[in-house]
Write a protein that holds these residues in place. Structure first.
Motif, PDB file in Angstrom:
ATOM      1  N   VAL A  68       0.852  -1.191   0.000  1.00  0.00           N
ATOM      2  CA  VAL A  68       0.000   0.000   0.000  1.00  0.00           C
ATOM      3  C   VAL A  68       0.891   1.246   0.000  1.00  0.00           C
ATOM      4  O   VAL A  68       1.889   1.313   0.714  1.00  0.00           O
ATOM      5  N   MET A  69       0.532   2.245  -0.803  1.00  0.00           N
ATOM      6  CA  MET A  69       1.322   3.481  -0.880  1.00  0.00           C
ATOM      7  C   MET A  69       1.330   4.234   0.431  1.00  0.00           C
ATOM      8  O   MET A  69       0.325   4.276   1.145  1.00  0.00           O
ATOM      9  N   GLY A  70       2.461   4.878   0.704  1.00  0.00           N
ATOM     10  CA  GLY A  70       2.572   5.800   1.824  1.00  0.00           C
ATOM     11  C   GLY A  70       2.117   7.187   1.401  1.00  0.00           C
ATOM     12  O   GLY A  70       1.829   7.441   0.229  1.00  0.00           O
ATOM     13  N   GLU A  71       2.066   8.110   2.356  1.00  0.00           N
ATOM     14  CA  GLU A  71       1.548   9.462   2.114  1.00  0.00           C
ATOM     15  C   GLU A  71       2.272  10.199   0.996  1.00  0.00           C
ATOM     16  O   GLU A  71       1.642  10.821   0.136  1.00  0.00           O
ATOM     17  N   GLU A  72       3.585  10.158   1.004  1.00  0.00           N
ATOM     18  CA  GLU A  72       4.355  10.872  -0.025  1.00  0.00           C
ATOM     19  C   GLU A  72       4.136  10.253  -1.402  1.00  0.00           C
ATOM     20  O   GLU A  72       4.023  10.972  -2.396  1.00  0.00           O
ATOM     21  N   GLU A  73       4.075   8.932  -1.457  1.00  0.00           N
ATOM     22  CA  GLU A  73       3.816   8.264  -2.730  1.00  0.00           C
ATOM     23  C   GLU A  73       2.448   8.654  -3.273  1.00  0.00           C
ATOM     24  O   GLU A  73       2.279   8.866  -4.479  1.00  0.00           O
ATOM     25  N   VAL A  74       1.472   8.752  -2.387  1.00  0.00           N
ATOM     26  CA  VAL A  74       0.121   9.151  -2.791  1.00  0.00           C
ATOM     27  C   VAL A  74       0.159  10.536  -3.424  1.00  0.00           C
ATOM     28  O   VAL A  74      -0.407  10.760  -4.506  1.00  0.00           O
ATOM     29  N   LYS A  75       0.838  11.488  -2.789  1.00  0.00           N
ATOM     30  CA  LYS A  75       0.923  12.850  -3.321  1.00  0.00           C
ATOM     31  C   LYS A  75       1.587  12.857  -4.693  1.00  0.00           C
ATOM     32  O   LYS A  75       1.123  13.534  -5.615  1.00  0.00           O
ATOM     33  N   ASP A  76       2.670  12.137  -4.826  1.00  0.00           N
ATOM     34  CA  ASP A  76       3.381  12.071  -6.109  1.00  0.00           C
ATOM     35  C   ASP A  76       2.497  11.454  -7.186  1.00  0.00           C
ATOM     36  O   ASP A  76       2.454  11.937  -8.321  1.00  0.00           O
ATOM     37  N   PHE A  77       1.797  10.395  -6.840  1.00  0.00           N
ATOM     38  CA  PHE A  77       0.944   9.709  -7.800  1.00  0.00           C
ATOM     39  C   PHE A  77      -0.191  10.624  -8.263  1.00  0.00           C
ATOM     40  O   PHE A  77      -0.530  10.664  -9.451  1.00  0.00           O
ATOM     41  N   GLU A  78      -0.762  11.364  -7.338  1.00  0.00           N
ATOM     42  CA  GLU A  78      -1.875  12.265  -7.670  1.00  0.00           C
ATOM     43  C   GLU A  78      -1.457  13.409  -8.582  1.00  0.00           C
ATOM     44  O   GLU A  78      -2.307  14.026  -9.239  1.00  0.00           O
ATOM     45  N   ALA A  79      -0.162  13.688  -8.670  1.00  0.00           N
ATOM     46  CA  ALA A  79       0.329  14.779  -9.520  1.00  0.00           C
ATOM     47  C   ALA A  79       0.402  14.388 -10.994  1.00  0.00           C
ATOM     48  O   ALA A  79       0.584  15.259 -11.850  1.00  0.00           O
ATOM     49  N   SER A  80       0.253  13.121 -11.318  1.00  0.00           N
ATOM     50  CA  SER A  80       0.365  12.681 -12.707  1.00  0.00           C
ATOM     51  C   SER A  80      -0.811  13.161 -13.550  1.00  0.00           C
ATOM     52  O   SER A  80      -1.967  13.058 -13.134  1.00  0.00           O
ATOM     53  N   PRO A  81      -0.544  13.622 -14.773  1.00  0.00           N
ATOM     54  CA  PRO A  81      -1.644  13.983 -15.670  1.00  0.00           C
ATOM     55  C   PRO A  81      -2.433  12.758 -16.157  1.00  0.00           C
ATOM     56  O   PRO A  81      -3.509  12.905 -16.723  1.00  0.00           O
ATOM     57  N   HIS A  82      -1.909  11.576 -15.889  1.00  0.00           N
ATOM     58  CA  HIS A  82      -2.569  10.339 -16.318  1.00  0.00           C
ATOM     59  C   HIS A  82      -3.277   9.624 -15.161  1.00  0.00           C
ATOM     60  O   HIS A  82      -3.660   8.466 -15.296  1.00  0.00           O
ATOM     61  N   LEU A  83      -3.459  10.339 -14.055  1.00  0.00           N
ATOM     62  CA  LEU A  83      -4.063   9.742 -12.863  1.00  0.00           C
ATOM     63  C   LEU A  83      -5.422   9.109 -13.154  1.00  0.00           C
ATOM     64  O   LEU A  83      -5.644   7.935 -12.860  1.00  0.00           O
ATOM     65  N   GLU A  84      -6.342   9.878 -13.715  1.00  0.00           N
ATOM     66  CA  GLU A  84      -7.704   9.360 -13.926  1.00  0.00           C
ATOM     67  C   GLU A  84      -7.716   8.163 -14.864  1.00  0.00           C
ATOM     68  O   GLU A  84      -8.445   7.196 -14.634  1.00  0.00           O
ATOM     69  N   ALA A  85      -6.911   8.222 -15.924  1.00  0.00           N
ATOM     70  CA  ALA A  85      -6.844   7.097 -16.858  1.00  0.00           C
ATOM     71  C   ALA A  85      -6.303   5.855 -16.160  1.00  0.00           C
ATOM     72  O   ALA A  85      -6.814   4.743 -16.349  1.00  0.00           O
ATOM     73  N   ALA A  86      -5.283   6.034 -15.338  1.00  0.00           N
ATOM     74  CA  ALA A  86      -4.702   4.901 -14.617  1.00  0.00           C
ATOM     75  C   ALA A  86      -5.714   4.280 -13.647  1.00  0.00           C
ATOM     76  O   ALA A  86      -5.778   3.054 -13.517  1.00  0.00           O
ATOM     77  N   LEU A  87      -6.501   5.110 -12.994  1.00  0.00           N
ATOM     78  CA  LEU A  87      -7.501   4.591 -12.051  1.00  0.00           C
ATOM     79  C   LEU A  87      -8.625   3.860 -12.780  1.00  0.00           C
ATOM     80  O   LEU A  87      -9.086   2.805 -12.316  1.00  0.00           O
ATOM     81  N   LEU A  88      -9.062   4.401 -13.906  1.00  0.00           N
ATOM     82  CA  LEU A  88     -10.077   3.704 -14.712  1.00  0.00           C
ATOM     83  C   LEU A  88      -9.543   2.352 -15.182  1.00  0.00           C
ATOM     84  O   LEU A  88     -10.255   1.343 -15.129  1.00  0.00           O
ATOM     85  N   LEU A  89      -8.309   2.344 -15.630  1.00  0.00           N
ATOM     86  CA  LEU A  89      -7.694   1.089 -16.075  1.00  0.00           C
ATOM     87  C   LEU A  89      -7.592   0.100 -14.921  1.00  0.00           C
ATOM     88  O   LEU A  89      -7.897  -1.088 -15.071  1.00  0.00           O
ATOM     89  N   ARG A  90      -7.213   0.578 -13.760  1.00  0.00           N
ATOM     90  CA  ARG A  90      -7.078  -0.317 -12.603  1.00  0.00           C
ATOM     91  C   ARG A  90      -8.408  -0.959 -12.234  1.00  0.00           C
ATOM     92  O   ARG A  90      -8.484  -2.155 -11.931  1.00  0.00           O
ATOM     93  N   ARG A  91      -9.455  -0.163 -12.247  1.00  0.00           N
ATOM     94  CA  ARG A  91     -10.768  -0.711 -11.907  1.00  0.00           C
ATOM     95  C   ARG A  91     -11.220  -1.730 -12.946  1.00  0.00           C
ATOM     96  O   ARG A  91     -11.825  -2.751 -12.610  1.00  0.00           O
ATOM     97  N   ALA A  92     -10.885  -1.479 -14.206  1.00  0.00           N
ATOM     98  CA  ALA A  92     -11.190  -2.452 -15.258  1.00  0.00           C
ATOM     99  C   ALA A  92     -10.387  -3.727 -15.040  1.00  0.00           C
ATOM    100  O   ALA A  92     -10.903  -4.838 -15.207  1.00  0.00           O
TER     101      ALA A  92
END
Length: 193
Positions: free
Chosen positions: A141-165
């Motif tokens: 599971v990601m830690g707090e800093e990893e979460v912040k870094d991940f949320e900064a990606s312009p591809h965040l929403e696409a990655a989350l949609l892909l993950r749920r699929a």
């Protein structure tokens, strides 16, 4: 025959044809779930397509685990305690042919699982046994800093949609069209020289 070997044997061939070939040759392999690689890929693509997402995200969903198929050996390394970094292998390969709208969600789909486990209560409980096993090998599971870094990606929403699929695409016996039905979409997304 690996994808790279197929390319050497037919250097004038279309990369989309090569992808279809490797799914035909290796896609029947299982990876710890109740479906084959091809079934999982097709179910992922159909799931994303049903949400009226872009062709790029549909194709990313289709190809998100291609890194498994590029390895010469047994594709299910998690049982052996090995993280084969298939997301990186696949994304690095795909970025040679497709834009970041395809390659980056592929690169991020493993971290998207780690992210969702950190920020969404109950998400971990939705994971299959194989997904829980691989999560441990992929950094947990990601830690707090990893979460912040991940949320900064312009591809965040696409990655989350892909993950749920990815999580939804593990239904044994579900009927889908073949990989070749996505050929025109894939060709439409190829980088042009």
């Amino acid at each position: 025959m690996s994808l790279r070997q197929a390319q050497k044997a037919n250097p004038d061939g279309d990369i989309v044809d090569h992808l279809i070939t490797i799914f035909a040759e290796r896609g029947g392999e299982h990876y710890g779930e109740g479906v084959s690689q091809t079934e999982h890929a097709l179910q992922s693509a159909i799931h994303v397509d049903q949400q009226n997402c872009s062709d790029a995200l549909v194709c990313a969903a289709l190809l998100h685990d291609v890194g498994h198929l590029l390895h010469e050996e047994d594709i299910y390394h998690a049982e052996q305690g090995i993280d084969a970094i298939h997301e990186q292998v696949g994304a690095d390969f795909l970025e040679e042919y497709f834009g970041p709208e395809v390659s980056e969600p592929v690169r991020m789909h493993v971290d998207a699982k780690r992210y969702l486990c950190a920020v969404e209560p109950g998400y971990f409980d939705l994971l299959s046994e194989a997904s829980v096993l691989s999560l441990k090998l992929q950094g947990g599971v990601m830690g707090e800093e990893e979460v912040k870094d991940f949320e900064a990606s312009p591809h965040l929403e696409a990655a989350l949609l892909l993950r749920r699929a990815d999580e939804a695409a593990k239904v044994p016996g579900l009927k889908t069209p073949g990989v070749e039905t996505f050929a025109d979409r894939l060709r439409g997304l190829l980088k042009r020289a």
